[in-house]
Design a protein around this motif. Structure first.
Motif, mmCIF file in Angstrom:
data_model
loop_
_atom_site.group_PDB
_atom_site.id
_atom_site.type_symbol
_atom_site.label_atom_id
_atom_site.label_comp_id
_atom_site.label_asym_id
_atom_site.label_seq_id
_atom_site.Cartn_x
_atom_site.Cartn_y
_atom_site.Cartn_z
ATOM 1 N N LEU A 39 8.803 53.479 47.666
ATOM 2 C CA LEU A 39 7.521 53.320 48.339
ATOM 3 C C LEU A 39 6.647 52.407 47.494
ATOM 4 N N LEU A 40 5.979 51.463 48.136
ATOM 5 C CA LEU A 40 5.120 50.524 47.426
ATOM 6 C C LEU A 40 3.665 50.755 47.808
ATOM 7 N N GLY A 41 2.792 50.657 46.809
ATOM 8 C CA GLY A 41 1.379 50.854 47.070
ATOM 9 C C GLY A 41 0.508 49.934 46.243
ATOM 10 N N ILE A 42 -0.689 49.719 46.729
ATOM 11 C CA ILE A 42 -1.728 48.986 46.011
ATOM 12 C C ILE A 42 -2.789 49.987 45.587
ATOM 13 N N ALA A 43 -3.269 49.866 44.354
ATOM 14 C CA ALA A 43 -4.420 50.642 43.893
ATOM 15 C C ALA A 43 -5.443 49.634 43.385
ATOM 16 N N SER A 44 -6.527 49.488 44.128
ATOM 17 C CA SER A 44 -7.456 48.395 43.853
ATOM 18 C C SER A 44 -8.898 48.847 43.979
ATOM 19 N N GLY A 45 -9.779 48.085 43.351
ATOM 20 C CA GLY A 45 -11.201 48.288 43.573
ATOM 21 C C GLY A 45 -11.648 47.719 44.906
ATOM 22 N N ARG A 46 -10.809 46.891 45.521
ATOM 23 C CA ARG A 46 -11.126 46.279 46.812
ATOM 24 C C ARG A 46 -10.895 47.276 47.948
ATOM 25 N N ASP A 47 -11.469 46.966 49.109
ATOM 26 C CA ASP A 47 -11.202 47.776 50.292
ATOM 27 C C ASP A 47 -10.045 47.157 51.071
ATOM 28 N N TYR A 48 -9.349 47.989 51.845
ATOM 29 C CA TYR A 48 -8.128 47.534 52.511
ATOM 30 C C TYR A 48 -8.400 46.469 53.567
ATOM 31 N N ALA A 49 -9.539 46.529 54.233
ATOM 32 C CA ALA A 49 -9.840 45.529 55.262
ATOM 33 C C ALA A 49 -9.802 44.124 54.671
ATOM 34 N N HIS A 50 -10.343 43.976 53.465
ATOM 35 C CA HIS A 50 -10.322 42.672 52.797
ATOM 36 C C HIS A 50 -8.892 42.274 52.452
ATOM 37 N N ILE A 51 -8.113 43.221 51.950
ATOM 38 C CA ILE A 51 -6.728 42.930 51.567
ATOM 39 C C ILE A 51 -5.910 42.522 52.787
ATOM 40 N N ALA A 52 -6.034 43.290 53.864
ATOM 41 C CA ALA A 52 -5.229 43.040 55.059
ATOM 42 C C ALA A 52 -5.557 41.703 55.705
ATOM 43 N N GLU A 68 -10.831 51.065 46.691
ATOM 44 C CA GLU A 68 -12.093 51.311 46.002
ATOM 45 C C GLU A 68 -11.936 52.309 44.855
ATOM 46 N N ASN A 69 -10.923 52.046 44.017
ATOM 47 C CA ASN A 69 -10.689 52.829 42.791
ATOM 48 C C ASN A 69 -10.439 54.310 43.042
ATOM 49 N N GLY A 70 -9.835 54.626 44.183
ATOM 50 C CA GLY A 70 -9.444 56.008 44.424
ATOM 51 C C GLY A 70 -10.328 56.782 45.369
ATOM 52 N N THR A 71 -11.342 56.150 45.943
ATOM 53 C CA THR A 71 -12.234 56.888 46.837
ATOM 54 C C THR A 71 -11.563 57.237 48.162
ATOM 55 N N HIS A 72 -10.580 56.431 48.585
ATOM 56 C CA HIS A 72 -9.829 56.668 49.817
ATOM 57 C C HIS A 72 -8.371 56.276 49.585
ATOM 58 N N PHE A 73 -7.482 56.832 50.398
ATOM 59 C CA PHE A 73 -6.157 56.234 50.510
ATOM 60 C C PHE A 73 -5.806 56.103 51.982
ATOM 61 N N ILE A 74 -4.969 55.115 52.276
ATOM 62 C CA ILE A 74 -4.521 54.877 53.646
ATOM 63 C C ILE A 74 -3.002 54.912 53.672
ATOM 64 N N ASP A 75 -2.434 55.770 54.518
ATOM 65 C CA ASP A 75 -1.002 55.761 54.794
ATOM 66 C C ASP A 75 -0.779 54.680 55.845
ATOM 67 N N LEU A 76 -0.121 53.600 55.462
ATOM 68 C CA LEU A 76 -0.004 52.452 56.353
ATOM 69 C C LEU A 76 1.040 52.647 57.446
ATOM 70 N N LYS A 151 -18.570 54.174 46.293
ATOM 71 C CA LYS A 151 -18.482 53.301 45.125
ATOM 72 C C LYS A 151 -19.538 52.227 45.270
ATOM 73 N N ILE A 152 -20.166 51.873 44.157
ATOM 74 C CA ILE A 152 -21.138 50.781 44.168
ATOM 75 C C ILE A 152 -20.897 49.925 42.931
ATOM 76 N N VAL A 153 -20.945 48.630 43.123
ATOM 77 C CA VAL A 153 -20.656 47.670 42.054
ATOM 78 C C VAL A 153 -21.961 47.076 41.541
ATOM 79 N N VAL A 154 -22.136 47.088 40.235
ATOM 80 C CA VAL A 154 -23.274 46.420 39.599
ATOM 81 C C VAL A 154 -22.750 45.161 38.922
ATOM 82 N N ALA A 155 -23.276 44.012 39.347
ATOM 83 C CA ALA A 155 -22.791 42.727 38.844
ATOM 84 C C ALA A 155 -23.880 42.004 38.056
ATOM 85 N N HIS A 156 -23.437 41.086 37.200
ATOM 86 C CA HIS A 156 -24.347 40.258 36.413
ATOM 87 C C HIS A 156 -23.666 38.913 36.176
#
Length: 270
Positions: A39-52, A68-76, A151-156
């Motif tokens: 089984l293959l999976g992605i674990a990312s800070g990104r959301d799946y809509a962007h990846i797909a 989003e670093n573990g906030t959700h998982f999707i069974d594809l 999740k919320i990202v603080v950027a600089h």
């Protein structure tokens, strides 16, 4: 290596090269792994809509995504999305963010698939360019409390982020965590939520445990899964802390197909 049933990958600095693309060699290596029954999976800070929408070939090879670093998982296979974290207390975050006011920053989050941003416009523009984002709904800090986010990202865009690092360390509430996948941002979420906790929530549905998982990563937000996986593999370009907890390290960096070369050497020519 045939004792592993799941392979999970970070994106930026791991599967992605310096142009945020997945090389043909990495795609081929993933395809070969999948053909073995893993089984293959992605674990990312990104959301799946962007990846797909941006990486269709990669997404087509995946069985699950921890977003989003573990906030959700999707069974594809079922397209079922499962929430695995508590939302960030928006009032608490506003109080924390005000402590950063001496430094130009911006914050970003997703709610119901829509991107929102607050803060310095120049930083907003910088982050959008780096994230290849085309739009963001800008709101005021006071309006933030009307939204729900996990999740919320603080950027600089500081060349020297020492002062900001110190402020985050000093004022971040203990029930929140701040990890860095790249140098110009902090990813803030519930402290109990990690990539590892998201992976564990998914594999539990498959009757698999973490000893049967191999995980590849490079950044601060990959520490948990590299440490907890049966085989944690740090990229050659990984942060020092990630290398310190990893079981193995790739011989090449992400920009030189480090994942593909590791898979070829240890999964097919060992």
């Amino acid at each position: 290596m045939n004792r592993y049933k799941v392979a999970v990958f970070d994106l930026d600095g791991t599967l992605f090269n310096n142009q945020s693309q997945v090389s043909p060699k990495n795609l081929h290596a993933l395809k070969c792994l999948k053909e073995t029954g893993m089984l293959l999976g992605i674990a990312s800070g990104r959301d799946y809509a962007h990846i797909a929408s941006n990486y269709q070939k990669l997404a087509s090879l995946m069985d699950f995504v921890v977003e989003e670093n573990g906030t959700h998982f999707i069974d594809l296979h079922t397209n079922k999305e499962t929430l695995t974290s508590e939302p960030v207390d928006s009032n608490q975050f506003v109080h924390f963010y005000q402590k950063l006011s001496t430094i130009p920053t911006a914050a970003f989050f997703n709610e119901a698939g829509k991107p929102y941003g607050i803060g310095d416009q120049a930083v907003l523009d910088f982050f959008m360019a780096e994230a290849h984002a085309t739009e963001v709904n800008k709101i005021s800090l006071s309006q933030l409390t009307q939204h729900v986010f996990h999740k919320i990202v603080v950027a600089h865009y500081l060349k020297d982020s020492t002062q900001l690092n110190q402020l985050v360390s000093r004022y971040l509430p203990h029930n929140l965590s701040a990890t860095k996948s790249v140098n110009f941002l902090f990813e803030i979420q519930d402290a109990k939520t990690t990539k590892s906790s998201g992976i564990q929530a998914y594999i539990k549905t498959q009757g698999i445990n973490m000893r049967e998982v191999v995980a590849f990563g490079d950044g601060d937000n990959d520490l948990s899964m590299i440490k907890d996986a049966g085989l944690g593999v740090a990229m050659k370009n990984a942060m020092k802390d990630v290398k310190n907890v990893a079981d193995m390290m790739t011989e090449e960096e992400a920009n030189d197909d480090g994942v593909a070369k590791f898979i070829e050497k240890y999964f097919f020519h060992a």
